[in-house]
Write an enzyme that holds these catalytic residues in place. Structure first.
Site, PDB file in Angstrom:
ATOM      1  N   CYS A 182      26.675  14.135  32.945  1.00 24.53           N
ATOM      2  CA  CYS A 182      26.827  14.025  31.484  1.00 24.53           C
ATOM      3  C   CYS A 182      27.140  15.354  30.808  1.00 24.53           C
ATOM      4  O   CYS A 182      28.164  15.497  30.130  1.00 24.53           O
ATOM      5  CB  CYS A 182      25.565  13.433  30.873  1.00 24.53           C
ATOM      6  SG  CYS A 182      25.188  11.757  31.443  1.00 24.53           S
ATOM      7  N   HIS A 200      25.575  16.748  25.076  1.00 21.11           N
ATOM      8  CA  HIS A 200      24.306  16.379  25.701  1.00 21.11           C
ATOM      9  C   HIS A 200      23.177  17.093  24.966  1.00 21.11           C
ATOM     10  O   HIS A 200      23.245  18.305  24.754  1.00 21.11           O
ATOM     11  CB  HIS A 200      24.289  16.755  27.180  1.00 21.11           C
ATOM     12  CG  HIS A 200      23.184  16.099  27.941  1.00 21.11           C
ATOM     13  ND1 HIS A 200      21.879  16.542  27.868  1.00 21.11           N
ATOM     14  CD2 HIS A 200      23.172  15.020  28.761  1.00 21.11           C
ATOM     15  CE1 HIS A 200      21.126  15.775  28.625  1.00 21.11           C
ATOM     16  NE2 HIS A 200      21.877  14.840  29.173  1.00 21.11           N
ATOM     17  N   HIS A 248      31.974   9.705  32.282  1.00 26.07           N
ATOM     18  CA  HIS A 248      32.258   9.562  33.712  1.00 26.07           C
ATOM     19  C   HIS A 248      31.978   8.129  34.121  1.00 26.07           C
ATOM     20  O   HIS A 248      31.535   7.307  33.301  1.00 26.07           O
ATOM     21  CB  HIS A 248      31.417  10.528  34.563  1.00 26.07           C
ATOM     22  CG  HIS A 248      29.978  10.567  34.176  1.00 26.07           C
ATOM     23  ND1 HIS A 248      29.127   9.505  34.375  1.00 26.07           N
ATOM     24  CD2 HIS A 248      29.242  11.521  33.559  1.00 26.07           C
ATOM     25  CE1 HIS A 248      27.933   9.807  33.894  1.00 26.07           C
ATOM     26  NE2 HIS A 248      27.981  11.021  33.377  1.00 26.07           N
TER      27      HIS A 248
END
Length: 548
Positions: A70, A126, A326
């Site tokens: 992430c 993040h 992803h």
């Protein structure tokens, strides 16, 4: 160059919006989303709202993340810098902490160069140290970023399992819930939706264009979602996982032992031997069922968000971009989660929806003019693109293009005053698809990604899935061409923070023409020797040599 300029002129002046207006952007990032969508022809998917968005939009079949984790992935596409440039392969560092890594971000660029109002809602950067505990505020955002209050209950023991595993609520991987009985009586993604709607309501009277970045948190684990979404995914529709084992011809350094799943109560109760024992097929299907249910839940929220955009009549001047950070393995190779260089962990959905999306612009070859036609189908583009391409694509749509980083101009190393991109705008691909009614447009030769490892064999400590920077001993570089994926595992020099291209630990080569699941490693196959050398050279030469 002239053809490209003409296409872009038509695209901006005739198709998108009046020349005096800058477009708004609704940038939707769905956490851990592989292309498990109906519009990507996944037979298990139930995603009517995203599928509706994809109609009359541009759907990229070959879009890839730069790292399947992430924080590094988000840092990469929000700065348009690759992991080796950022030297951020984990969650534990902030790119502005380094004097020579003070890179401009996409929202910062739009705010400073284009006068955009920029807002982050949910998980865009993040959270935590990797974005300075502030989501890179105030650099990137015009307003304080929003995070859900109920995130504090992310791992709360509220999960019930209808099997024999549990009688009491626990912190499970598989976690369908009754929302009214959860702490706060609401889930984080529902809070994210409401905050996004509130922001849009305020934009009706705002003269400045906006970038609204909405980061939905599911299907990231735990797989917590309103239980009624499971009704779209009865367990018996999921067949046994094909190739549910680790291939014998692939080096163990490529294996990720899905440590985060093992921390969940329901997985602990399976008493699996680390790292090779598999989750039983029966429980594996429950995980898959809950993954797809969580995706359907997010699809429902996205449908409401886009409806609100249209109710407010903001859709006529808003470009919608939907993607993920992803992919995610659902038992392929015996693996779960991300943390690898396999296609299933790196390939992401990418949908770009332009305003006036009931029309497409085509060329009338007889009179050499461009005309609008109605279109009710998805424009599927097979060109290879990367998440680092999003920054230059969005800025070109906003008519404030950013140049490609030069290996000569050292002033671009600290790029706040001289920003640049390690991707390339895909606006010409979209323009060519419109003008030529073609989806097979020659573009990049390959997509480049990477993943670090602390050891040759999977380990708990240090964590093979999420090694810290000072624990990295090996780096896996992978390149995806139209037909092949080639991966090289190299020694990583801790002092220089560089990989040693003279120290190859292992190699992988997969031929997607007959092995789309990447099971058969052809790196020792003599019939592939010349192909391997060619792609190996492409990988070593790097992303610049693969540009169109």
């Amino acid at each position: 160059m002239l053809a490209r300029a003409l296409l872009q002129l038509y695209l901006f002046n005739l198709f998108l919006f009046p020349v005096e207006l800058k477009p708004n952007f609704l940038f939707i990032v769905v956490d851990d989303l592989r292309p498990a969508l109906g519009c990507y022809k996944d037979p298990n998917a139930y995603t009517p709202n995203i599928d509706k968005l994809a109609k009359n939009s541009f759907l990229f079949n070959r879009a890839y993340a730069q790292q399947s984790l992430c924080a590094p992935s988000r840092n990469s596409f929000l700065t348009s810098r690759r992991p080796d440039t950022l030297l951020l392969y984990d969650f534990n560092n902030y790119w502005r902490d380094s004097k020579d890594k003070n890179f401009t971000t996409l929202p910062q660029y739009l705010k400073e160069k284009g006068g955009y109002v920029t807002k982050s809602i949910g998980k865009i950067f993040h959270p935590g140290i990797s974005s300075n505990y502030s989501d890179d505020s105030p650099y990137s955002w015009s307003e304080i970023p929003f995070h859900p209050f109920t995130n504090k209950y992310k791992n709360a023991p509220v999960c019930f399992d209808d099997s024999s595993y549990l009688n009491n609520p626990a912190s499970n991987l598989v976690c369908p819930v009754n929302v009214s009985t959860t702490p706060g009586g609401i889930l984080p993604d529902m809070e994210i939706l409401e905050a996004a709607k509130t922001f849009l309501n305020h934009q009706q009277s705002n003269e400045n264009p906006f970038l609204l970045a909405v980061g939905f948190e599911k299907p990231h684990i735990p797989l917590k979602y309103p239980s009624h979404f499971k009704s779209y995914h009865p367990l018996d529709k999921f067949i046994d996982i094909k190739n549910y084992s680790w291939p014998k011809n692939i080096n163990n350094i490529a294996y990720n032992p899905w440590i985060d799943l093992r921390k969940r109560h329901d997985i602990k109760l399976l008493n699996l031997n680390f790292p090779w024992e598999k989750i039983s097929m029966n429980y594996a299907k429950k995980i898959i069922q809950s993954y797809y249910s969580a995706v359907s839940y997010i699809d429902y929220l996205i449908g409401i968000l886009i409806k609100q955009l249209r109710i407010l009549k903001l859709d006529t001047n808003t470009i919608i971009i939907l993607t993920s950070d992803h992919g995610w393995s659902l038992g392929e190779h015996g693996l779960w989660a991300k943390y690898s260089n396999f296609d299933v962990a790196l390939r992401v959905p990418l949908i770009i929806s332009l305003p006036d999306d009931d029309k497409l612009l085509i060329n009338n070859k007889n009179d050499n003019e461009y005309k609008f036609i109605k279109n009710n189908k998805i424009t599927r583009i097979n060109s290879i693109v990367e998440l680092v391409d999003l920054f230059p694509t969005i800025t070109e749509f906003a008519e404030i293009p950013i140049p490609i980083c030069s290996i000569v101009d050292k002033s671009q190393i600290i790029n706040n005053n001289n920003p640049c991109s390690e991707g390339i705008s895909i606006v010409p691909v979209i323009a060519a698809a419109i003008a030529n009614n073609s989806t097979n447009i020659t573009w990049k030769k390959a997509a480049f990604s990477q993943y670090p490892r602390p050891s040759l064999e999977p380990m708990l400590k240090p964590n093979s899935d999420e090694p810290k920077l000072n624990e990295i001993k090996f780096m896996g570089y992978t390149v995806r061409t139209k037909r092949f994926r080639y991966t090289a595992w190299l020694k990583f020099n801790q002092n220089k923070k560089k990989s040693n291209w003279n120290k190859f630990i292992a190699e992988e080569l997969y031929d997607h023409n007959f092995d789309p699941n990447e099971i058969f490693n052809q790196q020792n196959n003599d019939s592939y020797r010349k192909i391997k050398q060619k792609i190996k050279k492409l990988l070593k030469n790097g992303w610049r040599k693969a540009l169109p």
